[in-house]
Design a protein around this motif. Sequence first.
Motif, PDB file in Angstrom:
ATOM      1  N   HIS A  69     -39.797   9.213 -14.086  1.00 20.37           N
ATOM      2  CA  HIS A  69     -39.764  10.440 -13.282  1.00 20.37           C
ATOM      3  C   HIS A  69     -40.429  11.593 -14.029  1.00 20.37           C
ATOM      4  CE1 HIS A  69     -38.413  13.421 -10.432  1.00 20.37           C
ATOM      5  NE2 HIS A  69     -37.934  14.119 -11.449  1.00 20.37           N
ATOM      6  N   LYS A  70     -40.083  11.757 -15.294  1.00 22.75           N
ATOM      7  CA  LYS A  70     -40.666  12.841 -16.101  1.00 22.75           C
ATOM      8  C   LYS A  70     -42.175  12.683 -16.255  1.00 22.75           C
ATOM      9  CE  LYS A  70     -36.495  13.751 -18.763  1.00 22.75           C
ATOM     10  NZ  LYS A  70     -35.858  13.612 -20.088  1.00 22.75           N
ATOM     11  N   LEU A  71     -42.643  11.445 -16.275  1.00 27.58           N
ATOM     12  CA  LEU A  71     -44.070  11.177 -16.421  1.00 27.58           C
ATOM     13  C   LEU A  71     -44.832  11.271 -15.099  1.00 27.58           C
ATOM     14  CD1 LEU A  71     -43.853   8.172 -18.894  1.00 27.58           C
ATOM     15  CD2 LEU A  71     -44.865  10.419 -19.368  1.00 27.58           C
ATOM     16  N   GLY A  72     -44.109  11.433 -13.997  1.00 24.21           N
ATOM     17  CA  GLY A  72     -44.755  11.557 -12.697  1.00 24.21           C
ATOM     18  C   GLY A  72     -45.158  10.243 -12.057  1.00 24.21           C
TER      19      GLY A  72
ATOM     20  N   ALA B  84     -32.313   5.119 -18.188  1.00 23.29           N
ATOM     21  CA  ALA B  84     -33.195   5.815 -19.132  1.00 23.29           C
ATOM     22  C   ALA B  84     -34.658   5.613 -18.743  1.00 23.29           C
ATOM     23  CB  ALA B  84     -32.936   5.322 -20.551  1.00 23.29           C
ATOM     24  N   ALA B  85     -35.001   4.412 -18.306  1.00 25.77           N
ATOM     25  CA  ALA B  85     -36.380   4.126 -17.895  1.00 25.77           C
ATOM     26  C   ALA B  85     -36.748   4.903 -16.641  1.00 25.77           C
ATOM     27  CB  ALA B  85     -36.557   2.628 -17.665  1.00 25.77           C
ATOM     28  N   VAL B  86     -35.831   4.964 -15.678  1.00 25.37           N
ATOM     29  CA  VAL B  86     -36.084   5.716 -14.447  1.00 25.37           C
ATOM     30  C   VAL B  86     -36.317   7.188 -14.777  1.00 25.37           C
ATOM     31  CG1 VAL B  86     -35.025   6.530 -12.299  1.00 25.37           C
ATOM     32  CG2 VAL B  86     -34.895   4.114 -12.916  1.00 25.37           C
ATOM     33  N   ALA B  87     -35.520   7.732 -15.688  1.00 26.56           N
ATOM     34  CA  ALA B  87     -35.687   9.131 -16.095  1.00 26.56           C
ATOM     35  C   ALA B  87     -37.065   9.346 -16.724  1.00 26.56           C
ATOM     36  CB  ALA B  87     -34.583   9.535 -17.072  1.00 26.56           C
ATOM     37  N   SER B  88     -37.460   8.431 -17.584  1.00 26.09           N
ATOM     38  CA  SER B  88     -38.761   8.543 -18.241  1.00 26.09           C
ATOM     39  C   SER B  88     -39.899   8.475 -17.230  1.00 26.09           C
ATOM     40  CB  SER B  88     -38.905   7.428 -19.282  1.00 26.09           C
ATOM     41  OG  SER B  88     -40.180   7.456 -19.859  1.00 26.09           O
TER      42      SER B  88
END
Length: 173
Positions: free
Chosen positions: A85-88, A79-83
């Motif tokens: 990634h989405k934040l750049g 979940a942290a990796v996804a976040s």
Amino acid sequence: MQFLTGLNSPARVRCRSWIRGRYCTRPSKPGHSVVVIDWRADWIGIGIAERLAHSGRSVRLAVSGVAVGETLPLYVRDAAVASLHKLGVTVLPYMRLYGSDSDSVYLQHITSGEAVVIDSVDTLVLCTGHAPVTGLADAIEDLSLDVRIIGDAASPRTAEEAVYEGLQAGTEI
């Protein structure tokens, strides 16, 4: 979190200071281009990187592990990796802080030994270890009590490790 001695670097701030809202002295708040050094590949670097990215900063998260959040449970890490990634946020695995100068951060790839240079850095955030907190143990040392030193008093560690050590100490009493 500690500053490394002898570094002439972009504005540096300890991550605990950042969390508490006490920013570095030069400038008063972190600049646009930020490098976060995460020595344990745990939640601290992730949280700092997310917070900085949410505030519009360009963030690079350099972790000493194979991946960001390596020490976290898989569902938390993913979940942290996804976040991130989405934040750049750019994640740099296998990195060790080597040094810095006025606007660059020098890293070393842990396995290859190769230098990695990040230029045009405004702020360097160090999530690079903690110091033991031994005040209470030191104060009662001469009282001839059965004292069990756990958590950060023994060595810098996570809350989970301290709770486990507390459980172990409790069962031994």
